[in-house]
Scaffold this motif. Structure first.
Motif, PDB file in Angstrom:
ATOM      1  N   THR A   1       4.329  -3.776  -6.659  1.00  0.00           N
ATOM      2  CA  THR A   1       3.587  -4.676  -6.545  1.00  0.00           C
ATOM      3  C   THR A   1       4.285  -6.089  -6.721  1.00  0.00           C
TER       4      THR A   1
ATOM      5  N   GLN B   1      -1.774   3.697  -1.108  1.00  0.00           N
ATOM      6  CA  GLN B   1      -2.065   3.536  -2.704  1.00  0.00           C
ATOM      7  C   GLN B   1      -2.781   2.022  -2.689  1.00  0.00           C
ATOM      8  N   ARG B   2      -3.425   1.913  -3.775  1.00  0.00           N
ATOM      9  CA  ARG B   2      -4.171   0.489  -4.179  1.00  0.00           C
ATOM     10  C   ARG B   2      -2.829  -0.137  -4.740  1.00  0.00           C
TER      11      ARG B   2
ATOM     12  N   TRP C   1      -6.459   5.510   3.893  1.00  0.00           N
ATOM     13  CA  TRP C   1      -6.940   5.004   2.466  1.00  0.00           C
ATOM     14  C   TRP C   1      -7.675   6.359   2.034  1.00  0.00           C
TER      15      TRP C   1
ATOM     16  N   ASP D   1     -10.391  -0.012 -13.937  1.00  0.00           N
ATOM     17  CA  ASP D   1     -10.654   0.892 -13.253  1.00  0.00           C
ATOM     18  C   ASP D   1     -11.053   2.167 -14.062  1.00  0.00           C
TER      19      ASP D   1
ATOM     20  N   GLU E   1     -16.403   5.570  -4.375  1.00  0.00           N
ATOM     21  CA  GLU E   1     -15.768   4.761  -5.052  1.00  0.00           C
ATOM     22  C   GLU E   1     -14.806   5.290  -6.166  1.00  0.00           C
TER      23      GLU E   1
ATOM     24  N   CYS F   1      -1.812  -5.993 -12.616  1.00  0.00           N
ATOM     25  CA  CYS F   1      -1.917  -4.998 -12.175  1.00  0.00           C
ATOM     26  C   CYS F   1      -2.294  -3.750 -13.272  1.00  0.00           C
TER      27      CYS F   1
ATOM     28  N   ARG G   1      -4.664   9.428  -7.135  1.00  0.00           N
ATOM     29  CA  ARG G   1      -3.449   8.781  -7.649  1.00  0.00           C
ATOM     30  C   ARG G   1      -2.833  10.026  -8.642  1.00  0.00           C
TER      31      ARG G   1
ATOM     32  N   ARG H   1      -2.618  -2.192  -7.291  1.00  0.00           N
ATOM     33  CA  ARG H   1      -2.665  -2.067  -8.705  1.00  0.00           C
ATOM     34  C   ARG H   1      -2.004  -0.822  -9.205  1.00  0.00           C
ATOM     35  N   ASN H   2      -2.025   0.437  -8.526  1.00  0.00           N
ATOM     36  CA  ASN H   2      -1.570   1.583  -9.016  1.00  0.00           C
ATOM     37  C   ASN H   2      -0.169   1.910  -8.822  1.00  0.00           C
TER      38      ASN H   2
ATOM     39  N   GLN I   1      -5.652  -1.470 -13.676  1.00  0.00           N
ATOM     40  CA  GLN I   1      -5.593  -0.065 -14.105  1.00  0.00           C
ATOM     41  C   GLN I   1      -6.615   0.171 -15.002  1.00  0.00           C
TER      42      GLN I   1
ATOM     43  N   THR J   1       0.739  -1.129  -0.157  1.00  0.00           N
ATOM     44  CA  THR J   1       0.189   0.053  -0.140  1.00  0.00           C
ATOM     45  C   THR J   1       0.953   1.290  -0.138  1.00  0.00           C
TER      46      THR J   1
END
Length: 575
Positions: A392, A383-384, A254, A455, A487, A448, A494, A386-387, A452, A147
């Motif tokens: 990650t 951070q998520r 978050w 999203d 959401e 990831c 980001r 995936r971002n 993105q 994160t």
């Protein structure tokens, strides 16, 4: 009506306006302490400290409360344990071992297990708490790194956490070595071999620790001192520093509406967070107690006392020591001879060099990432995963590397249970620890990046409504509606483009090594939609929402939107 002025202040002088009542004993004691220690202001500050509310933040608390359970149960066990290697004849209540020669350490462990009321339960609770302590630290560090909570200004806290993990592992090893049973004695014998494999100084280190030739008479008392005094004191100091820095830097949170890099949205320490902390402590303690009560761990009475002439078949260390053991098992038998001395690379590299190198890599991860990205900003929003695809994927690769060696630590068990050749398993794992992390990195990074893109599709097109419409061309598409505001907000908080400072180029204008790493770090990352794209999608979404609202409560046959010239795929929808 006249006014009684005897009880009204005549001036704003230094004298009290009214006589103060006599303080209670508790109040007087609190006032005495506050005047000397200043605890009143500190208590007020801590009670008003705000903490965000999210389940993942409890992972660190599991480690904290497991350590508390370790301290409480360890103190109890210390009262009865005798850290002595003096040989006696066991005459305790466990009949199968009665009359057997063993050390006082082993005999006292049996007495704790069978003669001290509640001793076996607390022994097992203590051992389970150690397992949980190390496991929760590892999972907590995974959450922190995935994160982005390790970034500036929390690099020092990451270093403290990595050091706690190393010390917790050493504390576990010294702890399960104390009973001096056949299994723990085999582990100590292995540790002696590991030290002696260190070139040049290995034999000297072994003589120093054991007080002479193995096993000597000093190893259990020395491990006891390290286990109950040295390492716990360092752990307490580091945990205290970890918590102080947590309060000083404020807690990460978050992204969401109203949450910025400069504030914390949540609940105060008193009464909200302190109530959750107390409840979570009892949950952690209760789970550990249930494990100790119903799942046997380290039954030393089955192993018997340590005998240097024997070794237990299939002996394995606790799970957190399994990965160096696995590295040892799959390492080829390489040795070198220099000037009359033998250099055992097959022992020295997997057990001494590899663990320390892996720990140093984990320790330096925040600094390596900051150097590559050039990001010098403070970060308090998480951070998520995936971002940050490269970050990650890097940690997933390290996890795969760890998992390969950990599986190798049980290669004999795998071979027996699945009726496979242990040689084939060994060859496979030798290749896996090199190729597996590479494959894991590539798959995770692409995954990831795909998330993105997904999203962005949701931001622009909205979520699926379940209503299918037909276009004039005869194609069928599902209608979408805007995402909920919170959401959508979390998805858009980001960076756009590459964060941090661009590294300098070489004198000839070519990319430097750092610049190439930075380009690779951000390679193929998907930017979030621009404000113009979101605005256009928002306008289109409102039109679609009104169209759907007109049919609410009515049956539709799929042709109600046939007059729309653009499908949901061709034109973006969003909030």
């Amino acid at each position: 009506m006249s006014t009684d002025t005897s009880k009204v202040a005549a001036s704003n002088g230094t004298e009290a306006a009214a006589p103060a009542g006599k303080p209670t004993k508790a109040g007087a004691a609190a006032n005495w302490a506050d005047e000397r220690l200043g605890i009143g202001g500190l208590s007020k500050f801590l009670s008003r400290k705000i903490f965000p509310d999210h389940w993942s933040f409890m992972l660190g608390e599991i480690a904290l409360w497991s350590f508390v359970v370790l301290l409480v149960t360890g103190t109890f066990l210390t009262l009865w344990f005798k850290p002595s290697m003096a040989e006696i004849t066991y005459q305790g209540s466990y009949a199968p071992l009665r009359g057997i020669d063993m050390s006082e350490a082993m005999a006292s462990t049996l007495d704790i297990s069978f003669d001290v009321r509640g001793g076996l339960l607390l022994r097992q609770v203590h051992h389970w708490a150690a397992m949980l302590f190390i496991a929760s630290m590892m999972i907590h560090m995974m959450r922190v790194f995935f994160t982005g909570a390790h970034r500036k200004p929390r690099e020092i806290n990451w270093v403290i956490g990595a050091t706690l993990l190393l010390l917790g592992t050493l504390e576990g090893f010294t702890g399960y070595s104390l009973p001096d049973d056949l299994l723990s004695g085999t582990g100590i014998r292995a540790a002696d071999g590991f030290m002696m494999a260190i070139p040049i100084v290995g034999t000297y280190l072994s003589f120093f620790l054991f007080g002479g030739e193995f096993p000597g008479d000093d190893i259990i008392p020395r491990l006891f001192t390290i286990h109950v005094l040295l390492i716990p004191a360092i752990l307490l100091a580091l945990i205290g520093a970890h918590l102080i820095l947590l309060i000083y830097h404020k807690h990460t949170q978050w992204p969401g509406p109203g949450r910025t890099e400069k504030n914390v949205v949540g609940y105060p320490m008193v009464p909200n967070y302190i109530s959750k902390m107390t409840g979570f402590f009892f949950i952690t303690f209760g789970v550990t107690a249930l494990l100790g009560a119903f799942f046997s761990l380290n039954p030393v009475w089955k192993f018997g006392p340590y005998d240097p002439t024997k070794v237990t078949a299939g002996s394995q260390p606790d799970w957190y020591m399994g990965w160096p053991d696995g590295a040892l098992r799959i390492m080829p038998g390489w040795e070198s001879h220099f000037w009359g001395s033998t250099w055992s690379w097959n022992i020295f590299f997997p057990v001494i060099v590899l663990p320390m190198a892996a720990w140093m890599v984990v320790l330096m991860l925040p600094f390596i990432e900051a150097w590559i990205t050039g990001d010098k900003r403070e970060h308090h929003l998480l951070q998520r995963p995936r971002n940050a695809p490269t970050r990650t994927a890097t940690f997933v690769a390290l996890m795969t590397f760890y998992a390969g060696f950990w599986a190798a630590g049980g290669n004999d068990i795998i071979a027996i249970k699945f009726d496979l050749s242990i040689n084939q398993i060994t060859y496979f794992l030798r290749a896996f620890v090199f190729l597996g992390p590479i494959a894991a990195f590539i798959i995770t990074r692409r995954w990831c990046i795909s998330l993105q893109r997904h999203d962005n599709e949701k931001l622009l097109h909205g979520y699926e409504t379940g209503t299918v419409i037909r276009t004039p061309e005869g194609a069928y598409h599902e209608k979408h509606l805007p995402l909920p505001e919170d959401e959508a907000f979390a998805m858009t908080v980001r960076d756009r483009g590459r964060a941090g400072e661009e590294p300098e180029l070489k004198k000839n204008g070519k990319l430097s090594f750092r610049a190439k790493l930075r380009a690779f770090y951000y390679d193929h990352d998907v930017d979030k939609p621009t404000p113009e794209e979101l605005s256009e999608a928002h306008h289109h979404a409102e039109h679609e929402a009104h169209a759907l609202a007109a049919h609410e409560g009515h049956q539709v046959d799929g042709h109600d939107f046939d007059d729309h010239r653009h499908s949901a795929i061709e034109e973006p929808l969003s909030h």
